[in-house]
Design an enzyme around this catalytic site. Structure first.
Site, PDB file in Angstrom:
ATOM      1  CB  CYS A 148      -0.939   0.103   1.193  1.00  0.00           C
ATOM      2  SG  CYS A 148      -2.085  -1.248   1.339  1.00  0.00           S
ATOM      3  CD1 TRP A 206      -0.394  -6.152  -3.426  1.00  0.00           C
ATOM      4  CD2 TRP A 206      -0.554  -6.822  -1.300  1.00  0.00           C
ATOM      5  NE1 TRP A 206      -0.105  -7.497  -3.379  1.00  0.00           N
ATOM      6  CE2 TRP A 206      -0.197  -7.923  -2.089  1.00  0.00           C
ATOM      7  CE3 TRP A 206      -0.719  -7.001   0.071  1.00  0.00           C
ATOM      8  CZ2 TRP A 206       0.009  -9.193  -1.564  1.00  0.00           C
ATOM      9  CZ3 TRP A 206      -0.516  -8.260   0.608  1.00  0.00           C
ATOM     10  CH2 TRP A 206      -0.144  -9.348  -0.205  1.00  0.00           C
ATOM     11  CG  ASN A 250       1.752   0.447   4.118  1.00  0.00           C
ATOM     12  OD1 ASN A 250       1.442  -0.705   3.862  1.00  0.00           O
ATOM     13  ND2 ASN A 250       2.995   0.894   4.060  1.00  0.00           N
ATOM     14  CD  GLU A 255      16.061 -12.913  -9.761  1.00  0.00           C
ATOM     15  OE1 GLU A 255      15.581 -13.505  -8.791  1.00  0.00           O
ATOM     16  OE2 GLU A 255      15.695 -11.772 -10.101  1.00  0.00           O
ATOM     17  CE  LYS A 312      12.540 -10.972 -11.478  1.00  0.00           C
ATOM     18  NZ  LYS A 312      13.359 -10.745 -10.331  1.00  0.00           N
ATOM     19  CD  GLU A 333       8.843 -11.106  -9.999  1.00  0.00           C
ATOM     20  OE1 GLU A 333       8.251 -10.648  -9.022  1.00  0.00           O
ATOM     21  OE2 GLU A 333      10.088 -11.039 -10.123  1.00  0.00           O
ATOM     22  CE  LYS A 349      10.983  -2.840  -6.564  1.00  0.00           C
ATOM     23  NZ  LYS A 349      11.562  -3.910  -7.397  1.00  0.00           N
TER      24      LYS A 349
HETATM   25  O1  M6R Z   1      12.723  -5.304  -1.012  1.00  0.00           O
HETATM   26  P1  M6R Z   1      13.228  -6.689  -0.885  1.00  0.00           P
HETATM   27  O2  M6R Z   1      14.465  -6.941  -1.649  1.00  0.00           O
HETATM   28  O3  M6R Z   1      13.374  -7.113   0.566  1.00  0.00           O
HETATM   29  O4  M6R Z   1      12.074  -7.583  -1.490  1.00  0.00           O
HETATM   30  C1  M6R Z   1      12.147  -8.973  -1.464  1.00  0.00           C
HETATM   31  C2  M6R Z   1      11.163  -9.595  -2.425  1.00  0.00           C
HETATM   32  O5  M6R Z   1       9.858  -9.220  -2.091  1.00  0.00           O
HETATM   33  C3  M6R Z   1      11.433  -9.198  -3.875  1.00  0.00           C
HETATM   34  O6  M6R Z   1      12.729  -9.516  -4.253  1.00  0.00           O
HETATM   35  C4  M6R Z   1      10.441  -9.927  -4.805  1.00  0.00           C
HETATM   36  O7  M6R Z   1      10.688 -11.286  -4.804  1.00  0.00           O
HETATM   37  C5  M6R Z   1      10.537  -9.357  -6.227  1.00  0.00           C
HETATM   38  N1  M6R Z   1       9.223  -9.144  -6.752  1.00  0.00           N
HETATM   39  C6  M6R Z   1      11.210 -10.259  -7.171  1.00  0.00           C
HETATM   40  O8  M6R Z   1      11.284  -9.727  -8.442  1.00  0.00           O
END
Ligand code: M6R
Length: 611
Positions: free
Chosen positions: A2, A73, A99, A484, A488, A491, A606
């Site tokens: 949020c 969210w 939030n 990774e 990608k 997601e 995010k």
């Molecule tokens: O902000 P952070 O690096 O702690 O976030 C961790 C994950 O939420 C983040 O990497 C998530 O997996 C991404 N969407 C991946 O692309």
């Protein structure tokens, strides 16, 4: 998750809030709402994105110089118009955006219901706004006191902004667990979940700490704790460029961030790595180098992509510095009663610096007496503020929900750390030290070259856009890259994908392979080249379709693979940085060809500030 924005000053609040929400949309985008006050509050909210909210408001004139806005969210209650924020208290006295999660909302709700409160939404937020109102009306106290007292009753996390109908020249903001920044202008204040909606107006900011409350009037700010202890505001100057948070001519933030990597990696090691004379200097770790050198063990924690970077870190630190490393999902680590020694060094890796599970894990490690460090991108975020020391990745703002340049920046920091510690521990001689530093310094140019393969990767993507499953294989340093690559793809394109260590394929996943299964293999000329060639043959023998990431000039794999993407020759230590880039591009193109929203994939946000 949020995003929240608030404004009080002399400008019209509506455009500031709408533009701010657009900047924060990466935090959540299933519904949006605003409340702007001139003499009386005007509230509008609806399911959908900020643009849907704008359409919903249409030509209605929204005037007023104080306001709040929210992009959601969903946690409690499905995304719909009613559950969207702002929430208004039952008698309309308070309007609030939130939030976080109020964990004890059930108990509070039934207490309020017994006192006659009726709820319209399924949200925990409506409970909080009604609790504030109940205290205000029942206790005959000021709005500020009502907010503070209500917050002392709350278990959970919140970043809130509140307006009281009886005092419409005041904006109250408070935080616990969920980030909140106050921007300090001339006769005006801004409030936001991060600094991106604020930087175009002022670079003077205050990062609120847990339990802080800011009471904002046009020409006055009072900062205190929810327990009414006065606080001295710590105004910091932000070094954030407005262009860094725009798309800069690219169609999507994700594409921009992929293409920025030569520069962002350079920014990560700029001023820290020198090739004349060869040296690495990490100022943020200066005081804790002895702890790292003497550490019996390093525990790397993170979530999602940051966890993948941690896995690369394990290979790096064990290989170069010979320090035993464990890698933990923050969410598992915090709940599984782990053994933490006082001479452990725990390193939290996080782009946002706000991930709830990672934050909770570092708090636990600190309590157990370990030295806790952070590798974070967002300056001033919670993790850097709560760790003993750390290194910023300096990749610049990452807006696309799918992490790209943050990953390569995190790995760059881990490479620097591993080389530095290897050197301090006497595990790396002069020649190797110089060679490794050179390798790292050459990475930006090599990535520049990889990016030129974009048209080829687009063509390959066209061939696979309708696939339903993908397998990603890699060995050693490239196993985390395989994970990774798969993350990608899942997601942003919603195609099922799995990353596997190539040698493990024979223990199960090989059963999945048939002539419809694309298998992406990272097969560069490194220590395990021969072995990965055998793995490719095993896939081909079962008619799998191979997309291979190979070293420039490779002829052997070219004959076996269906598609090859060449990357420049480089040492294994920097291999993850190079090989991940074509995988990011492949995911981007496939997702786009499938008509997906690459910057705002469904169900995601995010910054995961709830556990
Ligand atoms: O902000 P952070 O690096 O702690 O976030 C961790 C994950 O939420 C983040 O990497 C998530 O997996 C991404 N969407 C991946 O692309």
């Amino acid at each position: 998750m949020c995003g929240i924005v608030g404004y009080i000053g002399s400008k019209q609040a509506y455009p500031i809030i709408i533009n701010g929400l657009k900047r924060l949309e990466y935090r959540g985008y299933d519904s949006a709402g605003i409340c702007v006050v001139s003499e009386t509050p005007f509230t509008a909210k609806c399911k959908g994105k900020v643009s849907d909210l704008e359409n919903f408001i249409g030509d209605h004139s929204v005037a007023g110089t104080i306001g709040i806005g929210h992009t959601r969210w969903a946690t409690h209650g499905e995304p719909n118009d009613t559950n969207a924020h702002p929430h208004e208290s039952m008698n309309g006295t308070f309007i609030l955006i939130h939030n976080g999660i109020i964990e004890n909302y059930g108990i509070l709700k039934s207490k309020l219901e017994k006192r006659g409160y009726i709820f319209k939404s399924e949200t925990d937020t409506e409970v909080l706004v009604n609790l504030i109102e109940y205290i205000y009306l029942k206790g005959n106290v000021t709005p500020e006191i009502a907010v503070r007292l209500a917050l002392t009753k709350v278990v959970g996390a919140y970043g809130i902004a509140v307006i009281c109908r009886d005092e419409v020249d005041t904006l109250i903001a408070a935080r616990k667990g969920s980030p909140l920044v106050v921007g300090v202008g001339d006769g005006e204040y801004y409030v936001a979940s991060d600094a991106t909606p604020i930087v175009e107006f002022t670079n003077s900011v205050i990062f609120l700490n847990d339990n802080d409350v800011a009471i904002l009037k046009r020409n006055e700010m009072v900062l205190k704790t929810i327990y009414n202890e006065a606080l001295e505001p710590n105004i910091q100057t932000l070094d954030l460029d407005i262009e860094a948070i725009e798309k800069g001519g690219f169609d999507h933030f994700m594409l921009k961030e992929i293409f920025e990597q030569p520069r962002s990696i350079h920014d990560t090691f700029r001023g820290r790595v020198s090739t004349n004379p060869f040296d690495i200097h990490l100022g943020g770790l200066y005081k804790v180098i002895p702890n790292l050198v003497d550490a019996k063990r390093i525990i790397l924690i993170g979530c999602g992509t940051s966890w993948h970077a941690a896995l690369v870190g394990e290979y790096l630190l064990e290989d170069l510095a010979r320090i035993p490393v464990e890698v933990e999902y923050a969410s598992e680590f915090r709940y599984r009663h782990p053994i933490i020694y006082k001479d452990d060094v725990v390193i939290a890796i996080s782009q946002s610096g706000e991930t709830a599970d990672t934050l909770a894990a570092i708090r636990m490690a600190k309590q157990a007496g370990a030295m806790v460090l952070g590798i974070c991108n967002v300056v001033g975020s919670s993790i850097p503020r709560e760790t003993h020391a750390g290194v910023y990745t300096h990749a610049g703002p990452e807006i696309g929900v799918a992490s790209t340049k943050a990953f390569t920046a995190q790995v760059t920091v881990l490479i620097m750390m591993a080389i530095l510690l290897g050197r301090k521990k006497g595990e790396i001689n002069d020649d190797r030290y110089n060679e490794l530093i050179n390798e790292l310094a050459n990475v930006p140019d090599k990535i520049e070259k990889i990016l030129q393969a974009d048209p080829l990767i687009l063509e390959i993507s066209k061939r696979f856009k309708d696939a339903t499953n993908f397998l990603y294989l890699g060995r050693g340093y490239y196993f985390p890259v395989a994970l990774e690559g798969a993350l990608k793809l899942k997601e942003i394109s919603y195609i099922h994908a799995e990353g596997y260590p190539a040698a493990e394929m024979k223990h199960g996943p090989i059963a999945l392979i048939d002539d419809t299964m694309p298998v992406v293999v990272i097969a560069t000329k490194d220590n395990s080249y021969e072995k990965i060639v055998s793995n490719i043959q095993e896939v081909k023998a079962r008619k799998g379709v191979i997309i291979a990431i190979v070293t420039e000039g490779d002829t052997v794999i070219k004959q076996m693979a269906d598609y090859v993407i060449e990357i420049p020759e480089a040492g294994e230590v920097v291999g993850a940085l190079l090989s991940v880039v074509p995988l990011q591009m492949l995911s981007y193109h496939i997702a786009l060809l499938r008509g997906c929203n690459v910057d705002q994939p469904r169900n995601l946000a995010k910054s995961v500030t709830v556990e």
